[in-house]
Enzyme design. Structure first.
Site, PDB file in Angstrom:
ATOM      1  N   TYR A   1       0.938  -1.161  -0.056  1.00 25.84           N
ATOM      2  CA  TYR A   1       0.011  -0.166  -0.050  1.00 25.84           C
ATOM      3  C   TYR A   1       0.915   1.230   0.048  1.00 25.84           C
ATOM      4  O   TYR A   1       2.124   1.076   0.208  1.00 25.84           O
ATOM      5  CB  TYR A   1      -0.951   0.078   1.130  1.00 25.84           C
ATOM      6  CG  TYR A   1      -0.325   0.253   2.463  1.00 25.84           C
ATOM      7  CD1 TYR A   1       0.560  -0.511   3.147  1.00 25.84           C
ATOM      8  CD2 TYR A   1      -0.513   1.494   3.276  1.00 25.84           C
ATOM      9  CE1 TYR A   1       1.134  -0.386   4.343  1.00 25.84           C
ATOM     10  CE2 TYR A   1      -0.082   1.936   4.428  1.00 25.84           C
ATOM     11  CZ  TYR A   1       0.894   0.985   5.106  1.00 25.84           C
ATOM     12  OH  TYR A   1       1.420   1.228   6.099  1.00 25.84           O
TER      13      TYR A   1
ATOM     14  N   ARG B   1       7.971   4.134  -4.773  1.00 27.21           N
ATOM     15  CA  ARG B   1       8.015   3.172  -3.722  1.00 27.21           C
ATOM     16  C   ARG B   1       7.012   1.893  -4.054  1.00 27.21           C
ATOM     17  O   ARG B   1       7.540   0.650  -3.615  1.00 27.21           O
ATOM     18  CB  ARG B   1       7.992   3.525  -2.273  1.00 27.21           C
ATOM     19  CG  ARG B   1       8.038   2.832  -1.250  1.00 27.21           C
ATOM     20  CD  ARG B   1       8.130   3.285   0.013  1.00 27.21           C
ATOM     21  NE  ARG B   1       6.984   3.957   0.452  1.00 27.21           N
ATOM     22  CZ  ARG B   1       6.554   4.819   1.520  1.00 27.21           C
ATOM     23  NH1 ARG B   1       7.648   5.207   2.225  1.00 27.21           N
ATOM     24  NH2 ARG B   1       5.400   5.326   1.656  1.00 27.21           N
TER      25      ARG B   1
ATOM     26  N   ARG C   1      -7.722 -19.985  -1.753  1.00 26.86           N
ATOM     27  CA  ARG C   1      -6.863 -19.753  -0.585  1.00 26.86           C
ATOM     28  C   ARG C   1      -5.737 -20.825  -0.849  1.00 26.86           C
ATOM     29  O   ARG C   1      -6.005 -22.107  -0.718  1.00 26.86           O
ATOM     30  CB  ARG C   1      -7.473 -19.909   0.751  1.00 26.86           C
ATOM     31  CG  ARG C   1      -6.410 -19.616   1.727  1.00 26.86           C
ATOM     32  CD  ARG C   1      -7.033 -19.464   3.192  1.00 26.86           C
ATOM     33  NE  ARG C   1      -6.349 -19.009   4.479  1.00 26.86           N
ATOM     34  CZ  ARG C   1      -5.341 -20.053   4.689  1.00 26.86           C
ATOM     35  NH1 ARG C   1      -5.245 -21.197   4.565  1.00 26.86           N
ATOM     36  NH2 ARG C   1      -4.544 -19.583   5.520  1.00 26.86           N
TER      37      ARG C   1
ATOM     38  N   HIS D   1      -1.452 -20.992   0.181  1.00 26.12           N
ATOM     39  CA  HIS D   1      -0.154 -20.136   0.677  1.00 26.12           C
ATOM     40  C   HIS D   1       0.696 -19.458  -0.578  1.00 26.12           C
ATOM     41  O   HIS D   1       1.103 -18.545  -0.565  1.00 26.12           O
ATOM     42  CB  HIS D   1       0.787 -20.700   1.642  1.00 26.12           C
ATOM     43  CG  HIS D   1       0.029 -20.686   3.166  1.00 26.12           C
ATOM     44  ND1 HIS D   1      -0.880 -21.587   3.328  1.00 26.12           N
ATOM     45  CD2 HIS D   1       0.185 -20.014   4.044  1.00 26.12           C
ATOM     46  CE1 HIS D   1      -1.580 -21.266   4.710  1.00 26.12           C
ATOM     47  NE2 HIS D   1      -0.799 -20.598   5.098  1.00 26.12           N
TER      48      HIS D   1
ATOM     49  N   LYS E   1       6.480  -2.143   1.854  1.00 24.53           N
ATOM     50  CA  LYS E   1       5.139  -1.361   2.519  1.00 24.53           C
ATOM     51  C   LYS E   1       4.138  -2.125   2.260  1.00 24.53           C
ATOM     52  O   LYS E   1       3.275  -2.166   1.580  1.00 24.53           O
ATOM     53  CB  LYS E   1       5.254  -0.189   1.817  1.00 24.53           C
ATOM     54  CG  LYS E   1       4.243   1.008   2.870  1.00 24.53           C
ATOM     55  CD  LYS E   1       4.264   2.240   2.348  1.00 24.53           C
ATOM     56  CE  LYS E   1       3.278   2.916   3.101  1.00 24.53           C
ATOM     57  NZ  LYS E   1       3.266   3.262   4.627  1.00 24.53           N
TER      58      LYS E   1
ATOM     59  N   GLU F   1      11.893   2.680  14.211  1.00 23.63           N
ATOM     60  CA  GLU F   1      10.837   3.683  13.548  1.00 23.63           C
ATOM     61  C   GLU F   1       9.746   3.531  14.219  1.00 23.63           C
ATOM     62  O   GLU F   1       9.586   2.700  15.343  1.00 23.63           O
ATOM     63  CB  GLU F   1      10.745   3.564  12.176  1.00 23.63           C
ATOM     64  CG  GLU F   1      10.150   2.057  11.802  1.00 23.63           C
ATOM     65  CD  GLU F   1      10.079   1.969  10.270  1.00 23.63           C
ATOM     66  OE1 GLU F   1       9.728   2.672   9.708  1.00 23.63           O
ATOM     67  OE2 GLU F   1       9.677   0.570  10.034  1.00 23.63           O
TER      68      GLU F   1
ATOM     69  N   LEU G   1      11.380   1.360   7.220  1.00 22.31           N
ATOM     70  CA  LEU G   1      10.654   1.798   5.626  1.00 22.31           C
ATOM     71  C   LEU G   1      11.290   3.017   5.313  1.00 22.31           C
ATOM     72  O   LEU G   1      11.600   3.860   6.308  1.00 22.31           O
ATOM     73  CB  LEU G   1       9.041   2.122   5.920  1.00 22.31           C
ATOM     74  CG  LEU G   1       8.558   2.343   4.707  1.00 22.31           C
ATOM     75  CD1 LEU G   1       8.259   1.233   3.842  1.00 22.31           C
ATOM     76  CD2 LEU G   1       7.092   3.190   4.994  1.00 22.31           C
TER      77      LEU G   1
HETATM   78  N1  PDD Z   1       2.845   5.153   7.272  1.00 30.01           N
HETATM   79  N2  PDD Z   1       7.508   3.777   8.992  1.00 30.01           N
HETATM   80  C1  PDD Z   1       6.219   2.854   8.861  1.00 30.01           C
HETATM   81  C2  PDD Z   1       6.304   1.931   9.415  1.00 30.01           C
HETATM   82  C3  PDD Z   1       5.054   3.618   8.226  1.00 30.01           C
HETATM   83  O1  PDD Z   1       4.133   2.678   8.146  1.00 30.01           O
HETATM   84  C4  PDD Z   1       5.311   4.967   7.469  1.00 30.01           C
HETATM   85  C5  PDD Z   1       4.094   5.467   6.717  1.00 30.01           C
HETATM   86  C6  PDD Z   1       6.614   5.522   7.688  1.00 30.01           C
HETATM   87  C7  PDD Z   1       6.776   7.082   6.845  1.00 30.01           C
HETATM   88  O2  PDD Z   1       6.618   6.793   5.612  1.00 30.01           O
HETATM   89  P1  PDD Z   1       6.016   8.137   4.689  1.00 30.01           P
HETATM   90  O3  PDD Z   1       6.822   9.134   4.785  1.00 30.01           O
HETATM   91  O4  PDD Z   1       6.441   7.666   3.439  1.00 30.01           O
HETATM   92  O5  PDD Z   1       4.592   8.216   4.814  1.00 30.01           O
HETATM   93  C8  PDD Z   1       7.461   5.079   8.217  1.00 30.01           C
HETATM   94  C9  PDD Z   1       1.688   5.505   6.451  1.00 30.01           C
HETATM   95  C10 PDD Z   1       1.376   6.812   6.495  1.00 30.01           C
HETATM   96  C11 PDD Z   1       0.515   4.578   7.214  1.00 30.01           C
HETATM   97  O6  PDD Z   1       0.551   3.260   7.308  1.00 30.01           O
HETATM   98  O7  PDD Z   1      -0.421   5.130   7.330  1.00 30.01           O
END
Ligand code: PDD
Length: 288
Positions: free
Chosen positions: A33, A52, A100, A102, A149, A182, A207
């Site tokens: 996403y 990304r 379904r 895996h 992501k 993070e 990320l």
């Molecule tokens: N999340 N680290 C994680 C684990 C994240 O899920 C996100 C973003 C970030 C920051 O990434 P960016 O600057 O590209 O938004 C760092 C989004 C906003 C969410 O899950 O809603």
């Protein structure tokens, strides 16, 4: 005004927008996403987010559900149909619908696409930034490919809920060596006593935030030094400032960590200047 969502080729009323019960995202979290901010009628850093997305899809051997240009059109159309001038657009791609199993589907399956948009109040966000946020720390318990992501966010969900249960707004994942990775949905930063910005290198351990990359450019424009290195919870607690970045929070000051105030427990000037200068530097694409 009804909210509209895009689901696999259709613009549907948000409440009636459905995915199949055998969507691999629903059953296996087999999907990726992106979230982009919409500010004053512009999509912020759309190129970075779609680049990304492309990387996430390639890492998981998934196909683009539609061509990139078509996705850009759908994103703008969802924003337009929902009359969003300030808010967020959410883009989700899953491996698609298949019985379904895996392993990846053996027959070719079209990946599934959902795009939604919602409004956010920029004044409320500005007020939040004036107050700053509090974070707790939690042990890192995610898989080792958090650079992709994916929608597999259960550890992040539990970490954020632990923060909420503790009366905080964000949780920072911490490695066994005591260094900060993070946040549950944000990248973590500190400002050292000599005014340098420190954030963990974006290798496989975090990320690679799109906002993080833009904030580096903002820092450069403000003549601030950025060091990409690990920092400990103790270093963060005794830092001059701490803050987080993400498409949803832009730059948000952190005023306490595990109950210990950062500096005087109020948002600092560096985070504020980065937030103020952000939109002048970020890439802006018209949202319609
Ligand atoms: N999340 N680290 C994680 C684990 C994240 O899920 C996100 C973003 C970030 C920051 O990434 P960016 O600057 O590209 O938004 C760092 C989004 C906003 C969410 O899950 O809603």
């Amino acid at each position: 005004m009804p909210r509209i969502a895009y689901v696999n080729g259709r613009y549907a009323n948000h409440n009636d927008a459905m995915v199949h019960v055998e969507d691999r995202g629903y059953q296996l979290a087999d999907g990726v996403y992106e979230v982009c901010e919409i500010s004053r009628g512009f999509i912020i850093d759309m190129k970075g987010h779609l680049d990304r997305l492309d990387r996430s899809l390639r890492e998981l051997r998934m196909e683009w559900p539609v061509e990139r240009k078509a996705l850009e059109f759908i994103i703008r159309e969802v924003i337009r149909r929902n009359h969003v001038r300030n808010g967020l657009v959410y883009i989700q791609v899953t491996r698609g619908v298949a019985p379904r199993d895996h392993a990846f589907p053996t027959k070719p399956v079209r990946s599934a696409l959902v795009v939604t948009a919602k409004r956010a109040d920029p004044m409320a966000a500005a007020k939040k930034a004036e107050k700053g946020m509090t974070v707790i720390t939690v042990p890192e318990n995610r898989w080792d490919r958090v650079d992709i992501k994916t929608i597999g966010l259960l550890p992040n969900v539990l970490a954020r809920q632990a923060a909420v249960d503790a009366g905080a707004q964000e949780a920072w994942f911490v490695d066994p060596d005591g260094t900060v990775k993070e946040g549950a949905s944000t990248n973590a930063w500190i400002v050292t006593t000599d005014g340098s910005l420190v954030t963990r290198p974006a290798d496989f351990g975090i990320l690679r935030g799109i906002t993080r990359a833009t904030v580096m450019k903002v820092a450069d424009s403000l003549d601030l030094k950025v060091e990409e290195r690990a920092f400990s919870v103790e270093e963060a607690q005794s830092a001059r400032e701490a803050f987080v970045t993400s498409a949803t929070s832009v730059v948000m000051p952190v005023v306490s960590i595990d109950g210990k105030p950062v500096a005087n427990g109020h948002p600092g000037t560096v985070a504020r200047s980065l937030r103020d200068a952000f939109f002048a530097i970020a890439e802006k694409s018209p949202s319609c």
